[in-house]
Write an enzyme that holds these catalytic residues in place. Sequence first.
Site, PDB file in Angstrom:
ATOM      1  N   ASP A  47     -22.147 -36.987 142.084  1.00  0.00           N
ATOM      2  CA  ASP A  47     -22.380 -38.394 141.807  1.00  0.00           C
ATOM      3  C   ASP A  47     -22.948 -38.994 143.084  1.00  0.00           C
ATOM      4  OD1 ASP A  47     -21.085 -40.358 139.391  1.00  0.00           O
ATOM      5  OD2 ASP A  47     -21.737 -41.389 141.208  1.00  0.00           O
ATOM      6  N   ASP A  75     -27.852 -38.284 144.811  1.00  0.00           N
ATOM      7  CA  ASP A  75     -28.641 -39.297 144.112  1.00  0.00           C
ATOM      8  C   ASP A  75     -29.733 -38.549 143.360  1.00  0.00           C
ATOM      9  OD1 ASP A  75     -30.458 -41.225 143.293  1.00  0.00           O
ATOM     10  OD2 ASP A  75     -30.278 -42.423 145.122  1.00  0.00           O
ATOM     11  N   VAL A  76     -29.643 -38.537 142.044  1.00  0.00           N
ATOM     12  CA  VAL A  76     -30.559 -37.712 141.245  1.00  0.00           C
ATOM     13  C   VAL A  76     -31.993 -38.221 141.263  1.00  0.00           C
ATOM     14  CG1 VAL A  76     -28.786 -36.791 139.706  1.00  0.00           C
ATOM     15  CG2 VAL A  76     -29.914 -38.974 139.150  1.00  0.00           C
ATOM     16  N   ASN A 102     -26.122 -35.647 133.047  1.00  0.00           N
ATOM     17  CA  ASN A 102     -25.466 -36.810 132.455  1.00  0.00           C
ATOM     18  C   ASN A 102     -25.938 -38.137 133.032  1.00  0.00           C
ATOM     19  OD1 ASN A 102     -23.158 -38.089 130.905  1.00  0.00           O
ATOM     20  ND2 ASN A 102     -22.597 -38.651 132.995  1.00  0.00           N
ATOM     21  N   TYR A 167     -34.576 -48.346 128.288  1.00  0.00           N
ATOM     22  CA  TYR A 167     -33.549 -47.323 128.094  1.00  0.00           C
ATOM     23  C   TYR A 167     -33.883 -46.438 126.893  1.00  0.00           C
ATOM     24  CZ  TYR A 167     -28.819 -45.386 127.482  1.00  0.00           C
ATOM     25  OH  TYR A 167     -27.744 -44.553 127.352  1.00  0.00           O
ATOM     26  N   LYS A 171     -34.560 -42.422 126.875  1.00  0.00           N
ATOM     27  CA  LYS A 171     -33.761 -41.481 126.096  1.00  0.00           C
ATOM     28  C   LYS A 171     -34.616 -40.726 125.086  1.00  0.00           C
ATOM     29  CE  LYS A 171     -29.667 -42.065 127.911  1.00  0.00           C
ATOM     30  NZ  LYS A 171     -29.022 -40.969 128.683  1.00  0.00           N
ATOM     31  N   ALA A 200     -19.763 -44.910 122.953  1.00  0.00           N
ATOM     32  CA  ALA A 200     -18.542 -44.259 123.429  1.00  0.00           C
ATOM     33  C   ALA A 200     -17.856 -45.207 124.397  1.00  0.00           C
ATOM     34  CB  ALA A 200     -18.860 -42.931 124.104  1.00  0.00           C
TER      35      ALA A 200
END
Length: 259
Positions: A47, A75-76, A102, A167, A171, A200
């Site tokens: 993370d 940091d992706v 994720n 977003y 996706k 979720a």
Amino acid sequence: MSAPAYPPARGLLTGKSVVVTAAAGTGIGYSVAKRAAEEGARLLISDYHERRLGEAADRVATETGTERPLTVVCDVTVEADVQRLRDEAIKAFGGVDVLINNAGLGGEVPVVDMTDDQWSRVLDVTLTSVFRMSRAFLPGMYARGAGAVVNNASVLGWRAQKGQAHYAAAKAGVMAFTRCSAVEAAEHGVRINAVAPSIAMHAFLAKVTSDDLLAELSAREAFGRPAEVWEVANVMIFLASDLSSYMTGETLSVSSQRA
């Protein structure tokens, strides 16, 4: 309708090395990390938030009674961080059996008010990170002739919701990337699939989403409730396991919404 009982472990990932991104906090990433540990995985979680990442690793060990996961701050959106994460995983495990992408970033803003920075940031975290991570980890899986990648998409990749153009576009891109990369990876014995949750419930979502919107989204579900994060994680664990050996390029909807 209330959620079902939490499922017992079945050893689905026994002996497998698993890397999970964006695993700090209370969301799907933490839940899938916990489920992976329960299913017998050798686990590395990452993370960008160092303190929360350490807390997540401690919680996994405490709640599952397993060895504390390895942690790497990453940091992706930064290529050097992604490469360091890969190198640390290979150093620890010798090779990575499962990669769970994720990381994601949302936000609600109409198209006419959206800035370039808002658009680019959501796509970078949510879509481009999946590309960066896959590019980093797939060569090692190809060399071993085995592996599984599980990407976190969203039902908004198919469906429309106002204020979510950036977003939803990201996706939908994750879904398309999953399909195309899976065709390439199949030649090397590697599977790539995705999940598409609807809603979720977890603490961060409740913090950044109005009660009215949460109630509206929950009401659309056939079960009349949002998913528990572990219900999404269960499907990700299935896709990571050998039980899904003939599945690749698929996006599984984790949703009880009516058609």
